[in-house]
Design a protein around this motif. Structure first.
Motif, short mmCIF file in Angstrom:
data_model
loop_
_atom_site.label_atom_id
_atom_site.label_comp_id
_atom_site.label_asym_id
_atom_site.label_seq_id
_atom_site.Cartn_x
_atom_site.Cartn_y
_atom_site.Cartn_z
N GLY A 54 0.81 -1.19 0.00
CA GLY A 54 0.00 0.00 0.00
C GLY A 54 0.85 1.25 0.00
N VAL A 55 0.20 2.38 -0.18
CA VAL A 55 0.87 3.67 -0.23
C VAL A 55 0.29 4.55 0.86
CG1 VAL A 55 1.29 5.71 -1.64
CG2 VAL A 55 1.26 3.45 -2.70
N THR A 56 1.15 5.11 1.70
CA THR A 56 0.69 6.01 2.76
C THR A 56 0.49 7.40 2.18
OG1 THR A 56 1.84 4.74 4.45
CG2 THR A 56 1.25 6.99 5.01
N VAL A 57 -0.69 7.97 2.44
CA VAL A 57 -1.02 9.31 1.97
C VAL A 57 -1.55 10.13 3.13
CG1 VAL A 57 -1.55 8.57 -0.39
CG2 VAL A 57 -3.37 8.69 1.29
N SER A 58 -1.45 11.43 2.98
CA SER A 58 -2.03 12.35 3.97
C SER A 58 -3.54 12.21 3.92
CB SER A 58 -1.59 13.77 3.61
OG SER A 58 -2.46 14.70 4.18
N ARG A 59 -4.20 12.28 5.06
CA ARG A 59 -5.66 12.18 5.11
C ARG A 59 -6.30 13.28 4.26
NH1 ARG A 59 -9.57 10.89 5.98
NH2 ARG A 59 -10.53 11.45 7.93
N SER A 60 -5.65 14.45 4.23
CA SER A 60 -6.21 15.56 3.45
C SER A 60 -6.12 15.28 1.94
CB SER A 60 -5.51 16.87 3.79
OG SER A 60 -4.12 16.77 3.54
N ASP A 61 -5.20 14.43 1.52
CA ASP A 61 -5.03 14.08 0.11
C ASP A 61 -5.71 12.76 -0.26
OD1 ASP A 61 -3.46 16.34 -0.21
OD2 ASP A 61 -1.59 15.25 0.14
N MET A 62 -6.27 12.05 0.71
CA MET A 62 -6.80 10.71 0.50
C MET A 62 -7.90 10.69 -0.57
SD MET A 62 -8.69 8.24 3.25
CE MET A 62 -10.14 9.31 3.29
N ILE A 63 -8.87 11.59 -0.49
CA ILE A 63 -9.99 11.61 -1.43
C ILE A 63 -9.49 11.87 -2.85
CG2 ILE A 63 -12.13 12.79 -2.09
CD1 ILE A 63 -12.61 11.33 0.46
N ALA A 64 -8.63 12.87 -3.01
CA ALA A 64 -8.10 13.18 -4.34
C ALA A 64 -7.31 12.02 -4.91
CB ALA A 64 -7.23 14.44 -4.27
#
Length: 145
Positions: A126-136
């Motif tokens: 998996g890839v870790t992303v910022s919660r603020s960027d998750m939807i995009a």
């Protein structure tokens, strides 16, 4: 047919298509996305082993965010779902993506996005992303505008 010592004829007509055989042929000819039983695109998973780590409210909150963004999502409704059962749900329902959360990731403002339908080597864990960027990030991966 014999009933109470009398010889009675009963006419019957039947037909069988062999639904299992038809389904297996269709499955070979179509991709998983074309024969998917449901429209769920993302499963929100918390792999914690304790009730404190199950993060039910966080799973609910993230699923609601995904729904608001037009992404079809689901999560385990149990307070403390088993980790493997959540991953098995992705497999059996052919859910292509998972958002995996944990206490540590959430406290850092992150979530992990993992492709479930294919074995993509560079993103195997998996890839870790910022919660603020998750939807995009999910919209880009799902090719949603």
């Amino acid at each position: 047919m014999h009933a109470k010592g009398k010889n009675t004829d009963v006419s019957c007509v039947g037909i069988s298509f062999g639904i299992e055989r038809i389904f297996s042929i269709v499955k070979v000819r179509k991709s998983d996305a074309e024969i998917k039983a449901n429209r769920t695109q993302v499963c929100v998973i918390s792999p914690g082993d304790t009730i404190e780590d199950s993060l039910l409210e966080d799973r609910m909150r993230i699923a609601a965010e995904l729904w608001d963004a037009g992404i079809s999502a689901e999560f385990a409704y149990k307070i403390k779902p088993h980790k493997q059962a959540q991953f098995d749900t992705c497999d059996s329902a052919i859910i292509p993506w998972a958002v995996i959360i944990g206490k540590d990731k959430l406290s850092q403002g992150n979530a992990k996005i993992k492709i479930m339908a294919q074995n993509v080597e560079e993103e195997k864990g998996g890839v870790t992303v910022s919660r603020s960027d998750m939807i995009a990030e999910l919209k880009q991966r799902l090719q949603i505008n």
